[in-house]
Design a protein around this motif. Structure first.
Motif, short mmCIF file in Angstrom:
data_model
loop_
_atom_site.label_atom_id
_atom_site.label_comp_id
_atom_site.label_asym_id
_atom_site.label_seq_id
_atom_site.Cartn_x
_atom_site.Cartn_y
_atom_site.Cartn_z
N ARG A 62 -37.59 -1.42 47.38
CA ARG A 62 -37.57 -0.57 48.49
C ARG A 62 -36.53 0.51 48.58
NH1 ARG A 62 -37.22 -3.63 54.35
NH2 ARG A 62 -35.08 -4.09 53.57
N ARG A 145 -38.92 4.21 68.70
CA ARG A 145 -38.70 4.27 67.52
C ARG A 145 -39.44 5.89 67.04
NH1 ARG A 145 -37.14 2.43 62.30
NH2 ARG A 145 -38.91 2.00 60.98
N LYS A 156 -35.19 3.29 54.34
CA LYS A 156 -34.35 2.99 55.41
C LYS A 156 -33.29 3.87 55.28
CE LYS A 156 -32.34 -1.36 55.45
NZ LYS A 156 -32.23 -1.82 56.89
N TYR A 161 -30.85 5.63 61.93
CA TYR A 161 -29.95 4.29 62.64
C TYR A 161 -29.42 5.02 64.03
CZ TYR A 161 -31.85 1.00 59.77
OH TYR A 161 -32.91 0.23 58.89
N GLU A 190 -40.39 -2.76 67.13
CA GLU A 190 -39.61 -3.56 66.35
C GLU A 190 -38.14 -3.48 67.08
OE1 GLU A 190 -39.23 -2.17 62.34
OE2 GLU A 190 -37.86 -0.78 63.02
N SER A 192 -33.76 -3.54 66.98
CA SER A 192 -32.83 -2.37 66.41
C SER A 192 -32.56 -2.33 64.74
CB SER A 192 -31.35 -2.68 67.06
OG SER A 192 -30.86 -3.74 66.78
N GLY A 193 -32.90 -3.67 64.52
CA GLY A 193 -32.90 -3.67 63.03
C GLY A 193 -33.65 -5.05 62.50
N ASN A 195 -37.91 -6.90 62.73
CA ASN A 195 -39.13 -6.79 63.02
C ASN A 195 -39.75 -7.91 64.07
OD1 ASN A 195 -39.64 -6.07 59.49
ND2 ASN A 195 -40.60 -4.72 61.28
N LEU A 214 -40.64 -0.37 60.27
CA LEU A 214 -40.05 -0.78 58.83
C LEU A 214 -40.70 -1.82 58.09
CD1 LEU A 214 -37.69 0.39 56.89
CD2 LEU A 214 -36.73 -1.97 57.25
N GLY A 216 -40.53 -4.64 56.47
CA GLY A 216 -39.52 -5.62 56.35
C GLY A 216 -40.11 -6.53 55.37
N ILE A 217 -39.02 -6.79 54.61
CA ILE A 217 -39.08 -8.00 53.51
C ILE A 217 -39.46 -9.42 54.10
CG2 ILE A 217 -38.39 -8.79 51.25
CD1 ILE A 217 -37.35 -5.84 50.88
N SER A 252 -37.44 -10.84 62.92
CA SER A 252 -37.22 -11.28 61.64
C SER A 252 -36.55 -9.93 61.07
CB SER A 252 -38.54 -11.44 60.92
OG SER A 252 -39.01 -10.17 60.81
N THR A 254 -33.45 -9.49 57.29
CA THR A 254 -32.36 -9.99 56.30
C THR A 254 -31.26 -10.52 57.00
OG1 THR A 254 -33.33 -8.48 54.65
CG2 THR A 254 -31.13 -9.65 54.23
C1 LIG Z 1 -35.16 -1.11 61.57
C2 LIG Z 1 -35.36 -2.15 60.87
N1 LIG Z 1 -36.56 -3.17 61.06
C3 LIG Z 1 -36.79 -4.05 60.35
C4 LIG Z 1 -35.83 -4.62 59.61
C5 LIG Z 1 -36.07 -5.81 58.67
O1 LIG Z 1 -36.15 -5.72 57.48
P1 LIG Z 1 -36.00 -6.72 56.22
O2 LIG Z 1 -36.62 -7.92 56.70
O3 LIG Z 1 -36.38 -6.15 54.99
O4 LIG Z 1 -34.45 -7.03 56.44
C6 LIG Z 1 -34.63 -4.05 59.05
C7 LIG Z 1 -33.60 -4.50 58.38
O5 LIG Z 1 -33.35 -4.19 57.23
C8 LIG Z 1 -34.32 -2.74 59.84
O6 LIG Z 1 -33.16 -1.92 59.68
#
Ligand SMILES: Cc1ncc(COP(=O)(O)O)c(C=O)c1O
Length: 304
Positions: A62, A145, A156, A161, A190, A192-193, A195, A214, A216-217, A252, A254
């Motif tokens: 990614r 968003r 990303k 941000y 989603e 702020s950071g 999903n 995004l 998201g992993i 969800s 990281t």
């Molecule tokens: C805006 C946003 N959405 C979703 C996620 C979740 O993504 P991931 O599960 O890959 O961390 C993140 C974090 O990286 C993010 O910054």
């Protein structure tokens, strides 16, 4: 105060974190032309000489894709080998977070991506819980968003941000813990950071890739795990009103892992969250390498 890992990767070499400094004229600082990754790592609870990284390959891919939006050719395997060396040099003891970053490192002005120097650095910090594992209260943000037609949302990109920051601060300053952003169509997008997932009548629903999320992993991991447990997962547009009457909602990411949502605006969600808890237990077992079916998601870095 953050506890940074002592060694950073900066300008093609490993240096003490305190020496990894950039100029105030750095192009990316002015134009938001950076992109980052974020991975978590832990000591292997089964074998203390091992560090475990969750889905390292996906994170590197990614970031490599994000770099493409900056017109920077940075192969995923190069990112991966730097991260593995970074771990070996730092030998982190506690749970940590790695932040790899690509950016326009040039000192010239004028927003552009061509004919401009770029660089890649990596640093890390100890990181425990990012959001309360007990759950969070969310505000529906007045900030939406961005749309993919004006912003490459599959990357990303650091500049994006500002929207997350506005939304998070608006939420916290009005007494909530976290923000839920709608997309430009007014559908749930989603946090702020993180999903977002909704559970209704035993079915798991999450906004699809066409909803400006995004990729998201953690989101991808949850969908795989839920399906493997026999749960139905639907990726589709989600209305705000579905959130308010959901059986369960969770975030969800990281950093946030799986965080239950307790309340959205003035709507309290049910206290019992069996599906959220089941998925959270499964995910922690995998990240700690306790699930033999998902060892391929865990990259082991031996320190000896
Ligand atoms: C805006 C946003 N959405 C979703 C996620 C979740 O993504 P991931 O599960 O890959 O961390 C993140 C974090 O990286 C993010 O910054």
């Amino acid at each position: 105060m953050q506890n940074f890992l002592p060694i950073a990767y900066f300008q093609n070499q490993f240096v003490p974190f305190a020496e990894a400094k950039i100029s105030i004229a750095t192009h990316a600082l002015h134009y938001g032309t950076g992109a980052f990754g974020g991975l978590r790592g832990i000591r292997d609870p089964q074998s203390a000489n091992n560090i475990l990284l969750f889905r390292l390959d996906r994170h590197c891919q990614r970031l490599s894709n994000s770099a493409k939006f900056l017109h920077y050719d940075l192969p995923a395997d190069k990112i991966q080998s730097v991260i593995v060396d970074f771990i070996k040099k730092n030998k982190p003891e506690k749970s940590f977070y790695i932040r790899p970053f690509v950016y326009t490192s040039d000192l010239g002005i004028a927003p552009r991506l061509h004919k401009i120097e770029k660089d890649f650095f990596v640093y890390g910090l100890e990181l425990g819980d990012y959001l309360s594992p007990e759950g969070v209260n969310c505000r529906i943000s007045s900030w939406h968003r961005q749309e993919d037609r004006s912003f490459p949302l599959r990357g990303k990109i650091s500049g994006a941000y500002i929207t997350s920051s506005l939304a998070k601060t608006e939420a916290v300053e009005s007494g909530f813990d976290e923000a839920i952003l709608l997309n430009s169509q007014g559908k749930v997008c989603e946090a702020s950071g993180m999903n977002i997932f909704v559970v209704r009548d035993g079915k798991i629903i999450t906004p699809g890739f066409d909803q400006d999320i995004l990729e998201g992993i953690t989101r991808d991991s949850i969908i795989t795990l839920a399906k493997a447990s026999g749960l139905e997962v639907v990726e589709r547009a989600v209305d705000k009103s579905e959130l308010l009457i959901a059986d369960e909602v969770f975030l969800s990411g990281t950093a946030a892992k799986i965080t239950p949502v307790k309340r959205i605006e003035n709507y309290a969600l049910p206290v019992e969250k069996p599906i959220t808890e089941k998925l959270r237990d499964k995910l922690s077992a995998i990240t700690e390498n306790r699930d033999s079916n998902y060892k391929h998601w865990v990259y082991e870095v031996p320190l000896a």
